[in-house]
Design a protein around this motif. Structure first.
Motif, short mmCIF file in Angstrom:
data_model
loop_
_atom_site.label_atom_id
_atom_site.label_comp_id
_atom_site.label_asym_id
_atom_site.label_seq_id
_atom_site.Cartn_x
_atom_site.Cartn_y
_atom_site.Cartn_z
N ALA A 1 38.03 37.53 38.21
CA ALA A 1 37.82 39.08 39.20
C ALA A 1 37.99 39.21 40.29
O ALA A 1 38.09 39.79 41.30
CB ALA A 1 36.33 38.80 39.93
N ARG A 2 39.22 38.06 41.11
CA ARG A 2 39.82 37.33 42.06
C ARG A 2 41.33 38.99 41.99
O ARG A 2 41.57 39.04 43.45
CB ARG A 2 40.28 36.45 42.82
CG ARG A 2 38.76 35.83 42.64
CD ARG A 2 39.92 34.77 43.29
NE ARG A 2 39.80 34.39 44.38
CZ ARG A 2 41.13 33.95 44.90
NH1 ARG A 2 42.73 34.03 43.58
NH2 ARG A 2 42.16 34.50 46.27
N PHE A 3 41.39 39.37 41.09
CA PHE A 3 42.39 40.60 40.69
C PHE A 3 41.80 41.78 41.30
O PHE A 3 43.17 42.52 41.10
CB PHE A 3 42.98 40.29 39.26
CG PHE A 3 43.27 38.42 38.82
CD1 PHE A 3 45.14 38.77 39.47
CD2 PHE A 3 43.28 37.49 38.16
CE1 PHE A 3 45.47 37.38 38.93
CE2 PHE A 3 44.27 36.34 37.73
CZ PHE A 3 45.16 36.18 38.40
N LEU A 4 40.88 41.84 40.98
CA LEU A 4 40.09 43.06 41.32
C LEU A 4 39.79 43.71 42.80
O LEU A 4 39.50 42.91 43.14
CB LEU A 4 38.99 43.15 40.80
CG LEU A 4 38.92 43.25 38.66
CD1 LEU A 4 37.43 42.85 38.46
CD2 LEU A 4 39.53 43.30 38.25
N ARG A 5 40.12 45.18 42.78
CA ARG A 5 39.93 45.32 44.00
C ARG A 5 38.53 46.00 44.13
O ARG A 5 38.04 46.17 43.17
CB ARG A 5 40.59 47.24 43.57
CG ARG A 5 42.52 46.97 43.85
CD ARG A 5 42.52 48.62 44.63
NE ARG A 5 44.14 48.25 44.69
CZ ARG A 5 45.20 48.86 43.26
NH1 ARG A 5 44.54 49.11 41.92
NH2 ARG A 5 46.64 48.70 43.52
N PRO A 6 38.00 46.10 44.80
CA PRO A 6 36.40 46.40 44.91
C PRO A 6 36.40 47.82 44.17
O PRO A 6 36.94 48.43 43.92
CB PRO A 6 36.24 46.66 46.77
CG PRO A 6 37.32 45.97 47.37
CD PRO A 6 38.31 45.55 46.43
N GLY A 7 34.82 47.19 42.63
CA GLY A 7 34.73 48.55 42.29
C GLY A 7 35.28 48.27 40.95
O GLY A 7 34.76 49.39 40.11
N GLY A 8 36.62 46.95 40.63
CA GLY A 8 37.01 47.37 39.56
C GLY A 8 36.70 46.45 38.50
O GLY A 8 35.37 46.13 38.61
N GLN A 9 36.80 46.92 37.50
CA GLN A 9 36.28 46.77 35.76
C GLN A 9 37.30 45.67 35.48
O GLN A 9 37.95 45.32 35.46
CB GLN A 9 36.31 48.36 35.25
CG GLN A 9 35.94 49.62 36.23
CD GLN A 9 34.31 49.86 36.53
OE1 GLN A 9 33.78 48.84 35.40
NE2 GLN A 9 34.29 50.22 37.20
N MET A 10 35.50 45.11 34.61
CA MET A 10 35.87 43.55 33.63
C MET A 10 36.14 44.10 32.46
O MET A 10 34.93 44.40 32.05
CB MET A 10 35.50 42.68 34.17
CG MET A 10 36.15 41.35 33.59
SD MET A 10 35.54 39.70 34.13
CE MET A 10 36.61 39.93 35.48
N LEU A 11 36.63 43.87 31.11
CA LEU A 11 36.11 43.94 29.62
C LEU A 11 36.55 42.46 29.55
O LEU A 11 37.58 42.27 29.23
CB LEU A 11 36.89 44.85 29.35
CG LEU A 11 36.97 44.94 27.48
CD1 LEU A 11 35.39 45.01 26.85
CD2 LEU A 11 37.84 45.66 26.43
#
Length: 338
Positions: free
Chosen positions: A204-214
């Protein structure tokens, strides 16, 4: 500090490409994993039951975590880089084949990507021998991958020359990758770590705020796991068994949008190793799986936990301004309706 699990306000589009509806979104999750109160950003190294490889700045790098018994920030890496290099090179752990996205996985990935703006950055964690990155690139997205297997990275660069592939540990990634992705995907990664939840936090640290994960993992509680244990115990032992509630709970630091079983049946996911008899058994069962999957194109079949080969979870990173937090107690996950 834990975060409340709730549904996103944006509805998911209907499934395409033959994948059928996997049920309503999760509104709350049973806390099957050990949740530890901690200050924001602090990684907990407590053990649960088993898991695979991601990482945080300051955590041990892949150079320190290459042996499967060496602990990481997410607990023991049950596989390790030597195991995966052997897999991708076709060594004793099992003959490698070029990865191919089967129909259900491909449909789910396309459904996931449909939420993203054109040109968004999509990262795959554990991208060795990737079948997903070529699809990501062809759909008009910027494809990025990270994996600690040098052989697996070489194969991904060969299969997807448009993608930017980083050889590295997700627990200690290149600084420029942190907060750089609009979405992150993983296929069979987090279940190789003793504490899957902290591996997911690392991704999740790779994501921008509001980013999505599958996140997609094999269903080791079902018949696939039973067969894997019987035919190739070594491959079984590098997995942590996760049911639907476990997988949803492992995403407790995010907003869970959807979580369920991916297809009605499929034994091709089992790794039989190199022995002749196990390979023959898995081959026969994989061929037998084709009939119900063909029927599912016409009539939607239920995704029974005992037969479904994979589970998936789609989650969304909280915006930095969110005030949502985990309540004092979590209710159990309601049963899926098909």
């Amino acid at each position: 500090m834990p975060a409340r699990l709730m549904t996103t306000s944006q509805p998911w589009p209907s499934n395409e490409g033959g994948a059928s509806d996997c049920g309503p979104p999760i509104t709350a999750c049973a806390a099957r994993l050990v949740l530890v109160m901690r200050p924001p950003g602090q990684v907990v190294g407590s053990r649960v039951s088993g898991g695979s490889g991601a990482g945080l700045v300051g955590a041990p790098t892949s150079a320190h975590c290459r042996d499967m018994d060496m602990p990481t920030a997410a607990g023991r890496d049950r596989a390790g880089v030597a195991y995966w290099n052997d897999i991708w090179a076709g060594g004793s752990a099992g003959r490698n084949q070029r990865a191919v996205l089967e129909r259900y996985t491909s449909a789910l990935l396309r459904r996931f990507l449909s939420r993203l703006p054109t040109g968004a950055t999509v990262m795959e964690a554990g991208c060795a021998n990737s079948a997903a990155l070529p699809l990501v690139s062809s759909a008009g997205f910027r494809a990025v991958g990270i994996d600690y297997s040098s052989e697996g990275c070489r194969q991904s660069r060969e299969a997807s020359p448009e993608a930017v592939i980083h050889e590295g540990d997700i627990f200690a990634p290149p600084t420029e990758l942190v907060g750089s992705a609009d979405a992150i995907i993983s296929f069979g990664l987090v279940e190789h770590f003793d504490v899957p939840a902290t591996a997911i936090e690392a991704m999740a640290r790779f994501l921008r705020p509001g980013g999505q994960m599958l996140t997609i993992v094999p269903n080791m509680y079902g018949s696939v796991g039973m067969l894997q244990k019987l035919l190739n115990r070594g491959a079984y032992d590098v997995h942590v068994r996760l049911d639907r509630a476990d997988l949803a709970s492992a995403h407790a630091s995010m907003r869970v949008v959807d979580c369920g079983f991916l297809s009605p049946v499929g034994f091709g996911v089992v790794n039989p190793g190199k022995r002749v008899l196990p390979r023959a058994i898995v081959g026969a069962l994989a061929r037998a799986s084709k009939l119900p999957r063909m029927i599912d194109r016409v009539v939607t079949l239920p995704k029974w936990p005992i037969l479904a080969p994979h589970l998936y979870c789609i989650a969304e990173a909280y915006a930095k301004t969110t005030t949502d937090r985990v309540p004092d107690a979590m209710s159990t996950v309601p049963p899926l309706s098909f």
